[in-house]
Design an enzyme around this catalytic site. Structure first.
Site, mmCIF file in Angstrom:
data_model
loop_
_atom_site.group_PDB
_atom_site.id
_atom_site.type_symbol
_atom_site.label_atom_id
_atom_site.label_comp_id
_atom_site.label_asym_id
_atom_site.label_seq_id
_atom_site.Cartn_x
_atom_site.Cartn_y
_atom_site.Cartn_z
ATOM 1 N N HIS A 149 -41.940 -27.249 24.415
ATOM 2 C CA HIS A 149 -42.717 -27.390 23.181
ATOM 3 C C HIS A 149 -43.771 -28.480 23.356
ATOM 4 O O HIS A 149 -43.725 -29.255 24.312
ATOM 5 C CB HIS A 149 -41.793 -27.699 21.986
ATOM 6 C CG HIS A 149 -41.118 -29.038 22.068
ATOM 7 N ND1 HIS A 149 -39.803 -29.198 22.403
ATOM 8 C CD2 HIS A 149 -41.594 -30.282 21.864
ATOM 9 C CE1 HIS A 149 -39.497 -30.475 22.403
ATOM 10 N NE2 HIS A 149 -40.565 -31.168 22.090
HETATM 11 P P1 TYD Z 1 -34.797 -29.259 20.652
HETATM 12 O O1 TYD Z 1 -36.185 -29.476 20.147
HETATM 13 O O2 TYD Z 1 -34.413 -27.874 21.058
HETATM 14 O O3 TYD Z 1 -34.476 -30.257 21.851
HETATM 15 P P2 TYD Z 1 -35.264 -30.453 23.253
HETATM 16 O O4 TYD Z 1 -36.701 -30.680 22.926
HETATM 17 O O5 TYD Z 1 -34.612 -31.640 23.870
HETATM 18 O O6 TYD Z 1 -35.052 -29.223 24.071
HETATM 19 O O7 TYD Z 1 -33.791 -29.783 19.520
HETATM 20 C C1 TYD Z 1 -32.467 -29.331 19.437
HETATM 21 C C2 TYD Z 1 -32.066 -29.280 17.963
HETATM 22 O O8 TYD Z 1 -32.004 -30.594 17.420
HETATM 23 C C3 TYD Z 1 -33.033 -28.471 17.116
HETATM 24 O O9 TYD Z 1 -32.268 -27.706 16.205
HETATM 25 C C4 TYD Z 1 -33.800 -29.539 16.354
HETATM 26 C C5 TYD Z 1 -32.801 -30.678 16.248
HETATM 27 N N1 TYD Z 1 -33.408 -32.014 16.181
HETATM 28 C C6 TYD Z 1 -33.260 -32.764 15.027
HETATM 29 O O10 TYD Z 1 -32.652 -32.336 14.035
HETATM 30 N N2 TYD Z 1 -33.797 -34.026 14.989
HETATM 31 C C7 TYD Z 1 -34.474 -34.554 16.033
HETATM 32 O O11 TYD Z 1 -34.958 -35.711 15.971
HETATM 33 C C8 TYD Z 1 -34.633 -33.752 17.232
HETATM 34 C C9 TYD Z 1 -35.375 -34.296 18.422
HETATM 35 C C10 TYD Z 1 -34.075 -32.492 17.253
#
Ligand code: TYD
Length: 130
Positions: A47
């Protein structure tokens, strides 16, 4: 994206890794999160953010981060808590090859907001080209 030096104080008792908002980095820290327990075969991220500013620091262990600003791709190997990746503009990122026990700390200038995420690479490319 730029690589920045992160302050560490090491003595016989261990190591302190220090980040002060609006002093060591050009934003106030509103949120911190830590990525840990990632298997070597996993890839995370995929992302970009529209506005969010972040600093990524590998507190312990190592991992690789692919950073793509839409024009250039850089792979950064983070294996030193003295080194941080500062992201102030929209950058597509992928994180992988986490070592066992790796803890990746992320400091951000805003609370979690799903509408700030761009999770589709083609949409990211189009936004950059605009
Ligand atoms: P995700 O964006 O998939 O993690 P990464 O970028 O490390 O691959 O996030 C995983 C889950 O956690 C998603 O459902 C969003 C949630 N999340 C939060 O609720 N708060 C946060 O600060 C972050 C970073 C993620």
């Amino acid at each position: 994206m730029e690589l920045v030096k992160v302050k560490n104080i090491v003595d016989s008792r261990g190591k302190l890794t220090i980040v002060e908002g609006s002093k060591d980095i050009p934003f106030d820290i509103k949120r911190m999160y830590f990525i840990s327990g990632v298997e070597a075969k996993e890839r995370r991220g995929f992302h970009a953010h529209k506005k969010l500013k972040q600093l990524l620091v590998c507190i312990t262990g190592s991992c690789k981060i692919l950073l793509d600003d839409g024009k250039n791709k850089h792979e950064v190997f983070l294996n030193d808590s003295n080194q941080g990746v500062l992201i102030l503009n929209p950058v597509w990122r992928e994180m992988y090859e986490f070592s066992q026990g790796c803890v990746l700390a992320v400091f951000a200038d805003e609370h979690y907001n799903e509408s700030d995420y761009i999770r589709d690479y083609d949409i990211f490319k189009k936004m950059i080209e605009r």
